[in-house]
Write an enzyme that holds these catalytic residues in place. Structure first.
Site, mmCIF file in Angstrom:
data_model
loop_
_atom_site.group_PDB
_atom_site.id
_atom_site.type_symbol
_atom_site.label_atom_id
_atom_site.label_comp_id
_atom_site.label_asym_id
_atom_site.label_seq_id
_atom_site.Cartn_x
_atom_site.Cartn_y
_atom_site.Cartn_z
ATOM 1 N N THR A 210 -0.376 -2.930 10.904
ATOM 2 C CA THR A 210 -1.128 -2.950 9.644
ATOM 3 C C THR A 210 -0.289 -3.722 8.686
ATOM 4 O OG1 THR A 210 -2.059 -0.814 9.989
ATOM 5 C CG2 THR A 210 -2.173 -1.613 7.807
ATOM 6 N N THR B 84 0.865 -1.192 0.000
ATOM 7 C CA THR B 84 0.000 0.000 0.000
ATOM 8 C C THR B 84 0.897 1.236 0.000
ATOM 9 O OG1 THR B 84 -0.240 -0.261 2.402
ATOM 10 C CG2 THR B 84 -2.029 -1.089 1.020
#
Length: 380
Positions: free
Chosen positions: A189, A152
């Protein structure tokens, strides 16, 4: 044992294949959907976020892993499929079902994982369109494309493998991970997939993974923010044909040590690629009442924005450290000792001695920079 930082690490172990495509889930048009597959059944287990709002794929993985085995993982970036209610769960189960159909498997043989924006409904139509191509193009050299597809805000893929000997057989462990922000213990994350061709029992693999996560991914923090999608999954397909590794065997210690090294290497790579990073910081706390208190203290320092800002400014303000230690609530003597390596350069070491006992722990973190603020102010 030597760690090898190499492309395709997740497919180095015998019998593993992968593929990745740009399905359109990312506006950038970059790779965003991948499939990891084992040619033979695997013993499988996972460790997941402790966030009270776990994403749909985490719920599905927990359900499917009750079977203690799997054959494939479908993973996407660009959408976390979290806080999406029944529709999100439905999309996740449909993804697993479609992949299972294409691969000739049961739906419970397929896990799903997601990373990206929270609160946005998953566009299953795009996944559905892309899955057939993924299944048809699985390749033993596809691991690096998978590692890129899960990124990401990462600036680089994170891949590593190693080999060990179990008896007369060579056993390979390899993995890839993603993560750069929203990183805190329990867990980060972060998605991490580890493959091995070892023959190992489920109890042994489960214990090894739990210990490895505790000594790696649960010792890193970039911003103290716990994610909703954290998943560390390990698959062992037994194709190395080694004598079965059991909890009571000496071979378990050797395997568990290798898994810890793989996880720690990937965890450090996550911190080294932290959003906006200019400093990689190792905080070592010694002299604590026990290891748990040392870890608690080190994490309190790591999550102090005042400390992290001081590190960015190369400002040796030890008051920031003292304040964090005091706020941690751990037992400490007034004669607290603090040492710090020179603040110039990227790699910084902070050493704190609580002068109470023999407990110790090392936590890894990054500094707080204007670039971190910019990245997260614009992320949507």
């Amino acid at each position: 044992m030597k760690l090898i930082y190499s492309k395709n690490a997740v497919c180095i172990a015998k019998g593993f294949k992968a593929a990745a495509v740009a399905s359109g889930l990312k506006k950038s048009g970059k790779l965003d959907l991948a499939l990891l597959y084992s040619q033979s059944p695997t013993v499988a287990c996972g460790v997941f976020t402790k966030n009270k709002f776990p994403a749909a794929p985490v719920l599905i993985c927990r359900k499917h892993l009750k079977a203690k085995q799997t054959r494939a993982i479908v993973v996407n970036s660009g959408n976390a499929n979290c806080f999406t209610g029944k529709e999100g769960l439905k999309a996740g189960f449909k993804t697993a079902d479609k992949a299972a159909s294409l691969l000739g498997l049961k739906i419970t043989d397929v896990l799903v994982a997601s990373t990206g924006i929270i609160g946005k409904q998953m566009d299953f139509a795009k996944i559905n369109t892309a899955l057939a191509g993924l299944a048809a193009n699985l390749d033993a050299g596809g691991g690096s494309r998978l590692a890129r597809a899960i990124m990401t805000t990462d600036t680089t893929s994170k891949e590593v493998y190693t080999t060990i000997n179990i008896g007369s057989k060579k056993v390979t462990l390899g993995g890839c991970a993603k993560g750069a922000g929203m990183i805190a213990p329990d867990m980060a994350t972060m998605l991490c997939f580890i493959t091995t061709d070892a023959s190992i029992t489920y109890p042994a693999l489960q214990r090894a993974l739990k210990e490895a996560v505790e000594s790696s991914f649960n010792l890193i923090s970039i911003d103290g923010c716990m994610s909703t999608n954290d998943s560390v999954i390990v698959l062992a397909n037994g194709l190395a044909r080694n004598e079965m590794i059991r909890l009571s065997d000496s071979s378990f210690t050797k395997f568990a040590s290798a898994l810890k090294e793989i996880c720690l290497a990937l965890a450090k790579m996550v911190v080294m690629d932290a959003e906006g990073i200019s400093k990689f910081i190792a905080i070592s706390v010694a002299g604590a009442k026990d290891n748990a208190q040392a870890k608690k203290c080190a994490l309190q320092i790591a999550n102090s924005n005042l400390f992290k800002a001081a590190m960015y400014g190369e400002n040796p303000n030890f008051g920031r450290i003292v304040a964090a230690v005091g706020a941690s609530g751990v037992k400490v003597k007034a004669g607290l000792k603090i040492k710090c390596s020179p603040l110039k350069g990227k790699n910084i070491k902070v050493m704190v001695d609580l002068m109470v006992g023999k407990g110790k722990a090392t936590v890894y973190t990054s500094d707080l920079t204007p670039e971190y603020v910019r990245i997260n102010a614009e992320y949507n």
